[in-house]
Design a protein around this motif. Structure first.
Motif, PDB file in Angstrom:
ATOM      1  N   PRO A   1       0.723  -1.160  -0.179  1.00 48.26           N
ATOM      2  CA  PRO A   1       0.041   0.446   0.595  1.00 48.26           C
ATOM      3  C   PRO A   1       0.859   1.510   0.083  1.00 48.26           C
ATOM      4  O   PRO A   1       0.587   2.101  -0.493  1.00 48.26           O
TER       5      PRO A   1
ATOM      6  N   TRP B   1      -4.936  -5.698  -4.755  1.00 51.24           N
ATOM      7  CA  TRP B   1      -5.666  -4.786  -4.385  1.00 51.24           C
ATOM      8  C   TRP B   1      -5.327  -3.917  -3.245  1.00 51.24           C
ATOM      9  O   TRP B   1      -5.613  -2.538  -3.093  1.00 51.24           O
ATOM     10  N   GLY B   2      -4.722  -3.888  -2.441  1.00 49.36           N
ATOM     11  CA  GLY B   2      -2.885  -3.296  -1.474  1.00 49.36           C
ATOM     12  C   GLY B   2      -2.520  -2.131  -1.715  1.00 49.36           C
ATOM     13  O   GLY B   2      -2.922  -1.095  -1.471  1.00 49.36           O
TER      14      GLY B   2
ATOM     15  N   ARG C   1      -5.314   0.486  -3.088  1.00 50.79           N
ATOM     16  CA  ARG C   1      -5.558   1.259  -2.281  1.00 50.79           C
ATOM     17  C   ARG C   1      -4.845   2.209  -2.037  1.00 50.79           C
ATOM     18  O   ARG C   1      -4.971   3.904  -1.914  1.00 50.79           O
ATOM     19  N   GLY C   2      -3.737   2.151  -1.978  1.00 51.74           N
ATOM     20  CA  GLY C   2      -2.520   2.844  -1.315  1.00 51.74           C
ATOM     21  C   GLY C   2      -2.534   3.979  -2.763  1.00 51.74           C
ATOM     22  O   GLY C   2      -2.679   5.070  -2.679  1.00 51.74           O
TER      23      GLY C   2
ATOM     24  N   LEU D   1      -4.803   5.252  -4.625  1.00 49.96           N
ATOM     25  CA  LEU D   1      -5.672   5.732  -5.091  1.00 49.96           C
ATOM     26  C   LEU D   1      -5.894   7.010  -3.815  1.00 49.96           C
ATOM     27  O   LEU D   1      -6.454   7.921  -3.459  1.00 49.96           O
ATOM     28  N   ALA D   2      -5.460   6.159  -2.079  1.00 47.63           N
ATOM     29  CA  ALA D   2      -6.001   7.089  -1.232  1.00 47.63           C
ATOM     30  C   ALA D   2      -4.522   8.193  -1.257  1.00 47.63           C
ATOM     31  O   ALA D   2      -4.853  10.085  -1.192  1.00 47.63           O
TER      32      ALA D   2
END
Length: 467
Positions: free
Chosen positions: A211, A240-241, A244-245, A247-248
């Protein structure tokens, strides 16, 4: 590139790995000195007059201490764009700056968010931004050394020997004199930030913090949209990790950019990208397929850079640029499309994707290849850790020596059919890409396992590729 696949499964000892790196870097240093001596002799024969035919990496470092021109290659267009964005023409940012005033502001609106964030701190002058660059460049050199050492001896980086410290120092010096990376510092380029983010993303990935790696590359993509390929890459690999990072970190910058600069300016930026894909640059410092084609066809000024002019559109250049870009993107994404969900990507896949995104761009200036520094370090760490890789190390040395040396002597060929030699950085990148693909094929270990992951790793099937 014919490289025999290694047959010996055992890794080298730590001492042998470190010795391999020292010998390799000594050869690279010898090439820097040789090129500098040859350049100095040639320059003296020209009466020490500045020209596009003389220069070297070592001379560039000397000139960095007393620059002959403002170090504002990124900063000036960005500052001008931000001023326009706050003017009555702010709702037509790219129409005004890029198309009307012909200022080569080629960054996305999201890149300006960082200037806005630095304003309250009083850090938006050219001098302040270059000071930030100097700090980030130093951090990148240290991070590069750490990255290679972890790949060489993952279990012993916390208690390093004297030899290890010597290798760390040699690696930092190699990074200091890696021309594409130091060129960003020399001219005042935001590419320094991208190089730093990518290097630290590689370390985060290597340490299992996917992430965090995604977040760092998400920030890099807000400055260099080509790296947005990692959004698709992560989805295809089902990482996915990492996603998520990514996009975050990237989404908040994107939302802030939309609020500050409006939807229209973001849509119009697509017109800028389309224009650049059609035109590119003919100037010899553009080491892309597009630049190679322009120079081969004599389309545009080979030896002169023009602040407000692009080469004429040429159907042959456009076609070759499009086909080659598709090919490089396919190299990066097809494995994810085929194997996503069946295996997890490793650090080599990350390096391949970033390198393909760089080469695929119609405009790939010398400093854009600064991102090759950590990639070359990854290859060096892996090859020096494995027995039977002498041929591969020779190829890596060739790529590294070509990339780390500024070779304007190639400009003597500018008006001949041999002017493809001016694209020497492109060829260095292609050699490195070939090596990374080779490492992917033979399944060389490119990850380490942290103690907190050992229980999980113990349940996984054995693999020399890490996953």
């Amino acid at each position: 590139m014919a490289i025999a696949k290694t047959e010996a499964p055992a890794s080298k000892s730590g001492t042998a790995c470190l010795r391999c790196v020292l010998v390799f870097l000594a050869a690279v240093a010898a090439s820097l000195i040789l090129v500098s001596v040859v350049d100095q002799v040639s320059w003296a024969q020209r009466g020490y007059e500045a020209s596009v035919y003389n220069g070297s990496t070592l001379r560039s470092w000397r000139e960095l201490a007393r620059p002959a021109y403002p170090r504002d290659d990124s900063w000036l267009p960005m500052i001008e764009a931000l001023e326009v964005a706050r003017s009555p023409d702010g709702d037509r940012l790219y129409e005004k700056v890029f198309f009307d005033d012909k200022v080569k502001f080629q960054y996305p609106p999201t890149s300006l968010v960082y200037l806005v964030a630095l304003e309250p701190l009083g850090l938006t002058s050219v001098d302040a931004l270059n000071a930030i660059n100097a700090a980030l460049f130093a951090a990148t050199c240290a991070a590069f050394a750490y990255l290679v050492l972890v790949l060489l001896q993952p279990a012993s980086t916390q208690s390093m020997s004297l030899r290890s410290w010597a290798v760390a120092l040699a690696l930092m010096l190699a990074a200091l004199f890696y021309y594409p990376a130091m060129r960003s510092l020399e001219i005042g380029q935001i590419q320094v930030w991208i190089n730093a983010l990518f290097t630290f993303a590689c370390i985060a990935w290597l340490r299992g913090a996917r992430p965090t790696a995604g977040a760092l590359l998400g920030l890099a993509a807000t400055m260099k949209p080509q790296l947005g390929i990692f959004l698709v890459w992560a989805m295809l690999w089902r990482e996915w990790g990492f996603l998520r990072g990514f996009l975050a970190a990237g989404l908040p910058v994107g939302i802030m950019s939309l609020l500050l600069f409006g939807v229209h300016n973001h849509i119009t930026y697509l017109n800028v990208l389309s224009f650049l894909a059609e035109r590119g640059e003919a100037f010899f410092a553009n080491h892309s397929v597009n630049g190679l084609m322009h120079r081969a066809l004599g389309n545009g000024d080979n030896l002169g850079f023009h602040d407000h002019v692009f080469p004429p559109a040429d159907t042959r250049v456009i076609s070759m640029t499009f086909v080659s870009s598709l090919a490089f993107l396919a190299i990066a994404l097809v494995p994810a499309l085929i194997e996503g969900g069946r295996r997890r990507p490793d650090l080599i896949e990350v390096a391949i994707t970033a390198l393909c995104a760089t080469i695929a761009s119609p405009v790939a200036w010398e400093h854009h290849y600064g991102i090759m520094l950590p990639m070359s370090g990854i290859a060096l760490g892996l090859l020096c850790s494995e027995p039977g890789q002498r041929a591969a190390l020779v190829w890596l040395a060739a790529s590294w020596m070509i990339a780390t040396n500024y070779l304007p002597v190639a400009n003597h060929l500018s008006d001949t059919w041999l002017n493809f030699v001016q694209s020497y950085l492109l060829f260095a990148a292609l050699i490195l890409l070939g090596l990374l693909l080779y490492l992917r094929r033979v399944g060389v270990r490119s990850e380490i396992t942290l103690p907190r992951d050992q229980a999980v790793a113990a349940t996984a099937p054995p693999s020399r590729a890490g996953f």
